[in-house]
Design an enzyme around this catalytic site. Structure first.
Site, PDB file in Angstrom:
ATOM      1  N   GLY A 178      -7.193   4.289   3.045  1.00 41.06           N
ATOM      2  CA  GLY A 178      -7.672   3.307   2.146  1.00 41.06           C
ATOM      3  C   GLY A 178      -8.805   3.330   0.881  1.00 41.06           C
ATOM      4  N   ASP A 237       0.899  -1.276  -0.357  1.00 42.83           N
ATOM      5  CA  ASP A 237       0.424  -0.133   0.043  1.00 42.83           C
ATOM      6  C   ASP A 237       0.620   1.190   0.176  1.00 42.83           C
ATOM      7  OD1 ASP A 237      -2.520   1.687   0.467  1.00 42.83           O
ATOM      8  OD2 ASP A 237      -1.639   2.037   2.563  1.00 42.83           O
ATOM      9  N   ASP A 259      -0.003   4.964   0.467  1.00 41.94           N
ATOM     10  CA  ASP A 259      -0.302   6.372   1.925  1.00 41.94           C
ATOM     11  C   ASP A 259      -0.116   5.691   3.148  1.00 41.94           C
ATOM     12  OD1 ASP A 259      -0.891   8.394   0.058  1.00 41.94           O
ATOM     13  OD2 ASP A 259      -2.712   7.491  -0.122  1.00 41.94           O
ATOM     14  N   SER A 312      -5.095   5.168  -4.669  1.00 36.18           N
ATOM     15  CA  SER A 312      -4.957   7.115  -4.657  1.00 36.18           C
ATOM     16  C   SER A 312      -4.562   7.083  -6.472  1.00 36.18           C
ATOM     17  CB  SER A 312      -3.691   7.454  -3.938  1.00 36.18           C
ATOM     18  OG  SER A 312      -3.275   9.095  -4.556  1.00 36.18           O
ATOM     19  N   ARG A 313      -5.382   8.339  -6.573  1.00 35.21           N
ATOM     20  CA  ARG A 313      -5.219   8.222  -8.288  1.00 35.21           C
ATOM     21  C   ARG A 313      -3.848   9.443  -8.183  1.00 35.21           C
ATOM     22  NH1 ARG A 313      -9.419   8.970 -11.990  1.00 35.21           N
ATOM     23  NH2 ARG A 313     -11.432   7.115 -10.894  1.00 35.21           N
ATOM     24  N   ASN A 314      -3.211   9.717  -6.963  1.00 39.81           N
ATOM     25  CA  ASN A 314      -2.214  10.332  -6.724  1.00 39.81           C
ATOM     26  C   ASN A 314      -0.304   9.841  -6.714  1.00 39.81           C
ATOM     27  OD1 ASN A 314      -2.885  13.157  -7.395  1.00 39.81           O
ATOM     28  ND2 ASN A 314      -3.850  12.591  -5.155  1.00 39.81           N
ATOM     29  N   ARG A 341     -11.167   8.637  -2.919  1.00 40.39           N
ATOM     30  CA  ARG A 341     -11.755   9.944  -2.458  1.00 40.39           C
ATOM     31  C   ARG A 341     -13.164  10.419  -1.882  1.00 40.39           C
ATOM     32  NH1 ARG A 341      -9.468  13.888  -6.826  1.00 40.39           N
ATOM     33  NH2 ARG A 341      -7.389  12.506  -6.172  1.00 40.39           N
TER      34      ARG A 341
HETATM   35  C1  BG6 Z   1      -5.570   5.861  -0.541  1.00 40.69           C
HETATM   36  C2  BG6 Z   1      -5.431   6.753   0.755  1.00 40.69           C
HETATM   37  O1  BG6 Z   1      -4.413   5.773  -0.266  1.00 40.69           O
HETATM   38  O2  BG6 Z   1      -5.492   6.898  -1.394  1.00 40.69           O
HETATM   39  C3  BG6 Z   1      -7.002   7.543   1.150  1.00 40.69           C
HETATM   40  O3  BG6 Z   1      -5.264   5.847   2.209  1.00 40.69           O
HETATM   41  C4  BG6 Z   1      -7.108   8.318  -0.118  1.00 40.69           C
HETATM   42  O4  BG6 Z   1      -7.045   8.084   2.896  1.00 40.69           O
HETATM   43  C5  BG6 Z   1      -7.517   7.760  -1.448  1.00 40.69           C
HETATM   44  O5  BG6 Z   1      -8.692   8.564   0.236  1.00 40.69           O
HETATM   45  C6  BG6 Z   1      -7.522   8.520  -2.421  1.00 40.69           C
HETATM   46  O6  BG6 Z   1      -6.732   9.265  -2.853  1.00 40.69           O
HETATM   47  P1  BG6 Z   1      -6.593  10.200  -3.925  1.00 40.69           P
HETATM   48  O7  BG6 Z   1      -4.709  10.631  -3.668  1.00 40.69           O
HETATM   49  O8  BG6 Z   1      -6.592   9.311  -4.850  1.00 40.69           O
HETATM   50  O9  BG6 Z   1      -7.612  11.435  -3.091  1.00 40.69           O
HETATM   51 MG    MG Z   2      -2.768   3.551   3.355  1.00 39.12          MG
END
Ligand code: BG6
Ligand code: MG
Length: 220
Positions: free
Chosen positions: A46, A9, A11, A116-118, A49
């Site tokens: 996890g 994982d 974040d 996450s998209r980031n 958004r």
């Molecule tokens: C997960 C985080 O990895 O990504 C979540 O644990 C978060 O808290 C999710 O909401 C989506 O992230 P992002 O960067 O696409 O907003």
């Molecule tokens: Mg995590």
């Protein structure tokens, strides 16, 4: 477990961006007059958004028009990315990179499995994008954790059976996803009463390496 691949994982495991998520959600919640605290934040680990914001709205017992929901998600993401752009390889815990190198030397395949998209931006900022054999992120899935989709995609692109994968997760939703996908897992800095006693735990990457090495030895 007969481990051939590790799926990390992002974040809260590979990096400390979980704190940035908290700060950005807190800021938009304050702006909109919504209640939000660290206890509620634990439930957002996890999950995507949109689902995160839906959890905040449910907690506050209110509904908002789609337009406001989009505004809130965009603004949160803008603030969140401001934190990300300040990150550099020095934000990586010192045992992360050597552990990834050692796992590769041991013949394991490595992947990132993140909602996450980031994710790509973060891995680039930390300078570790090239250390993974597969990266599956929030833009590549339709269902976020606890659905196993993200991990199943990673196992598929590594061409390793789910039973040969170990997922490293800091979120209950991620542990559920690993279980649902038929994978092994390590709870990372996660101590929740709902976890069974026999679950493997790690507090740092040195401990992850020890657990994975031990499982390889046992399997030989
Ligand atoms: C997960 C985080 O990895 O990504 C979540 O644990 C978060 O808290 C999710 O909401 C989506 O992230 P992002 O960067 O696409 O907003
Ligand atoms: Mg995590």
């Amino acid at each position: 477990m007969m481990v051939k691949a590790c799926i990390f994982d992002l974040d809260g495991v590979l990096c400390h961006t979980d704190e940035f998520h908290y700060l950005a959600w807190k800021r938009i919640s304050d702006e909109l007059g919504l209640g939000f605290d660290r206890t509620l934040n634990e439930q957002l680990r996890g999950v995507s958004r949109r689902e995160s914001f839906e959890i905040i709205l449910r907690y506050n017992g209110i509904r908002l028009p789609e337009e406001t929901i989009r505004y809130a998600m965009d603004k949160k993401n803008m603030w969140y990315r401001e934190y990300l752009l300040r990150m550099s390889p020095s934000d990586l815990d010192s045992d992360v990179r050597p552990t990834l190198v050692r796992l590769h030397e041991l013949g394991l395949l490595l992947a990132v499995g993140s909602s996450s998209r980031n994710a790509r931006l973060i891995l680039d900022r930390l300078g570790i994008t090239g250390m993974f054999d597969a990266i599956v992120d929030g833009a590549m899935i339709s269902n976020s954790k606890p659905d196993p989709e993200v991990f199943l995609k990673a196992s598929k692109s590594l061409a390793v059976q789910p039973s040969g994968c170990v997922v490293i997760e800091d979120a209950l939703s991620g542990i559920e996803a690993a279980k649902a996908g038929g994978m092994n897992f390590i709870a990372y800095r996660l101590h929740d009463p709902s976890l069974e006693k026999e679950v493997l735990h790690a507090e740092n990457f040195g401990e992850i390496l020890k657990l994975v090495t031990a499982s390889i030895r046992r399997a030989r």
